[in-house]
Design a protein around this motif. Structure first.
Motif, short mmCIF file in Angstrom:
data_model
loop_
_atom_site.label_atom_id
_atom_site.label_comp_id
_atom_site.label_asym_id
_atom_site.label_seq_id
_atom_site.Cartn_x
_atom_site.Cartn_y
_atom_site.Cartn_z
N HIS A 26 0.88 -1.10 0.07
CA HIS A 26 0.07 0.07 0.02
C HIS A 26 0.95 1.26 -0.14
O HIS A 26 0.24 2.35 -0.16
N LEU A 27 2.16 1.27 0.10
CA LEU A 27 3.05 2.32 0.07
C LEU A 27 4.02 2.09 -0.82
O LEU A 27 4.80 1.24 -0.75
N LYS A 28 4.22 3.40 -1.90
CA LYS A 28 5.19 3.14 -2.56
C LYS A 28 6.22 4.27 -2.42
O LYS A 28 5.89 5.46 -2.04
N LEU A 29 7.63 3.89 -2.35
CA LEU A 29 8.50 4.82 -2.07
C LEU A 29 9.47 4.99 -3.31
O LEU A 29 9.65 4.19 -4.12
N GLU A 30 9.94 6.15 -3.37
CA GLU A 30 10.96 6.71 -4.21
C GLU A 30 11.79 7.55 -3.75
O GLU A 30 11.51 8.33 -2.82
N ARG A 31 12.86 7.74 -4.38
CA ARG A 31 14.10 8.55 -3.87
C ARG A 31 14.08 9.56 -5.12
O ARG A 31 14.42 9.50 -6.12
N ASN A 32 14.46 10.92 -4.71
CA ASN A 32 14.62 11.75 -5.75
C ASN A 32 16.01 12.02 -5.84
O ASN A 32 16.98 11.28 -5.32
N ALA A 33 16.80 13.06 -6.76
CA ALA A 33 18.16 13.03 -7.12
C ALA A 33 18.83 13.44 -5.78
O ALA A 33 20.08 12.91 -5.92
N LYS A 34 18.39 13.91 -4.91
CA LYS A 34 19.25 14.21 -3.83
C LYS A 34 19.36 12.99 -2.66
O LYS A 34 19.83 12.91 -1.61
N GLY A 35 18.43 11.83 -2.89
CA GLY A 35 18.22 10.63 -2.00
C GLY A 35 17.34 11.00 -1.09
O GLY A 35 16.94 10.08 -0.30
N ASP A 36 16.48 12.23 -1.18
CA ASP A 36 15.22 12.37 -0.03
C ASP A 36 14.35 11.16 -0.71
O ASP A 36 14.13 10.87 -1.65
N VAL A 37 13.34 10.86 0.25
CA VAL A 37 12.31 9.60 0.25
C VAL A 37 10.94 10.31 0.01
O VAL A 37 10.57 11.27 0.86
N LEU A 38 10.23 9.76 -0.95
CA LEU A 38 8.99 10.36 -1.17
C LEU A 38 8.08 9.05 -0.95
O LEU A 38 8.28 8.02 -1.67
N ALA A 39 7.07 8.88 -0.14
CA ALA A 39 6.60 8.10 0.12
C ALA A 39 4.91 8.28 -0.26
O ALA A 39 4.20 9.43 -0.16
N HIS A 40 4.33 7.61 -1.15
CA HIS A 40 3.07 7.53 -1.53
C HIS A 40 2.08 6.74 -0.92
O HIS A 40 2.13 5.74 -1.15
N PHE A 41 0.97 7.04 -0.29
CA PHE A 41 -0.13 6.31 0.15
C PHE A 41 -1.37 6.88 -0.10
O PHE A 41 -1.57 8.12 0.50
N ASN A 42 -2.17 6.33 -0.81
CA ASN A 42 -3.85 6.60 -0.97
C ASN A 42 -3.87 7.87 -1.30
O ASN A 42 -4.74 8.70 -0.75
N GLY A 43 -3.17 8.48 -2.22
CA GLY A 43 -3.30 9.80 -2.69
C GLY A 43 -2.43 11.01 -1.98
O GLY A 43 -2.34 11.96 -2.65
N GLU A 44 -1.89 10.46 -1.02
CA GLU A 44 -1.07 11.46 -0.21
C GLU A 44 0.50 11.46 -0.44
O GLU A 44 1.02 9.92 -0.88
N GLU A 45 1.16 12.42 -0.46
CA GLU A 45 2.57 12.26 -0.64
C GLU A 45 3.64 12.79 0.30
O GLU A 45 3.10 14.02 1.04
N LEU A 46 4.03 11.89 1.21
CA LEU A 46 5.09 12.30 2.40
C LEU A 46 6.38 12.45 1.93
O LEU A 46 7.01 11.47 1.48
N ARG A 47 6.99 13.41 2.44
CA ARG A 47 8.41 13.74 1.92
C ARG A 47 9.24 13.58 3.35
O ARG A 47 8.94 14.18 4.40
N PHE A 48 10.50 13.04 2.93
CA PHE A 48 11.48 12.82 3.93
C PHE A 48 12.76 13.14 3.62
O PHE A 48 13.07 12.74 2.54
#
Length: 164
Positions: A82-104
């Motif tokens: 249910h949670l999809k993770l991706e990393r941007n160019a800086k290595g930060d993590v974007l977590a996608h859950f039920n239409g939400e985007e959480l940034r870490f």
């Protein structure tokens, strides 16, 4: 007749503070929050002729190092359906859950090989790292290892390994 014993390790340094959220379904998760986790490890095996099970100093150091590396991070599962993770160019993590985007920020996140960040999974990951393929445990005469993780007093989960 062999004599067996159980060594229990639960030191002040065997703790960490971490954030997480539990995912209950494709549409429901907890809010972000944290716990002060503690770790307990028990080794069972035969006492050798020198009156010891084994030199458990290296194991104790490994436990403390793992606690230190997990301290003050936010846990994310990399095996959740249910949670999809991706990393941007800086290595930060974007977590996608039920239409939400959480940034870490990368420095704040520990991505774990789990389906969900729960006590059950934390105990398993901790234990599997300690045991590895089991050869070092068997070499040191360890017949059984139990790892317990707690998120607070009275709330533990256990993972166990036994030599084959």
């Amino acid at each position: 007749m062999p004599r067996t014993t159980t060594l229990e390790l639960h030191k002040e340094e065997m703790k960490f503070s971490a954030g997480h959220f539990t995912i209950f379904s494709a549409t429901h998760r907890e809010n972000l929050h944290g716990h002060n986790f503690t770790v307990f490890v028990a080794l069972t095996g035969e006492v050798t002729d020198n009156g010891m099970l084994s030199d458990y100093g290296p194991l104790k150091r490994t436990i403390i190092e793992r606690c230190h590396s997990w301290n003050e991070t936010f846990f994310l599962p990399d095996r959740s359906p249910h949670l999809k993770l991706e990393r941007n160019a800086k290595g930060d993590v974007l977590a996608h859950f039920n239409g939400e985007e959480l940034r870490f920020l990368a420095r704040d996140v520990t991505v774990l090989p789990v389906a969900n960040v729960t006590l059950e999974e934390l105990a398993r990951v901790f234990g599997e790292e300690l045991v590895g393929d089991g050869s070092a445990m068997r070499r040191d005469g360890v017949l059984k290892l139990v790892v317990k993780c707690a998120s607070g007093p009275g709330q533990w989960s256990s993972w166990e390994w036994e030599a084959a």
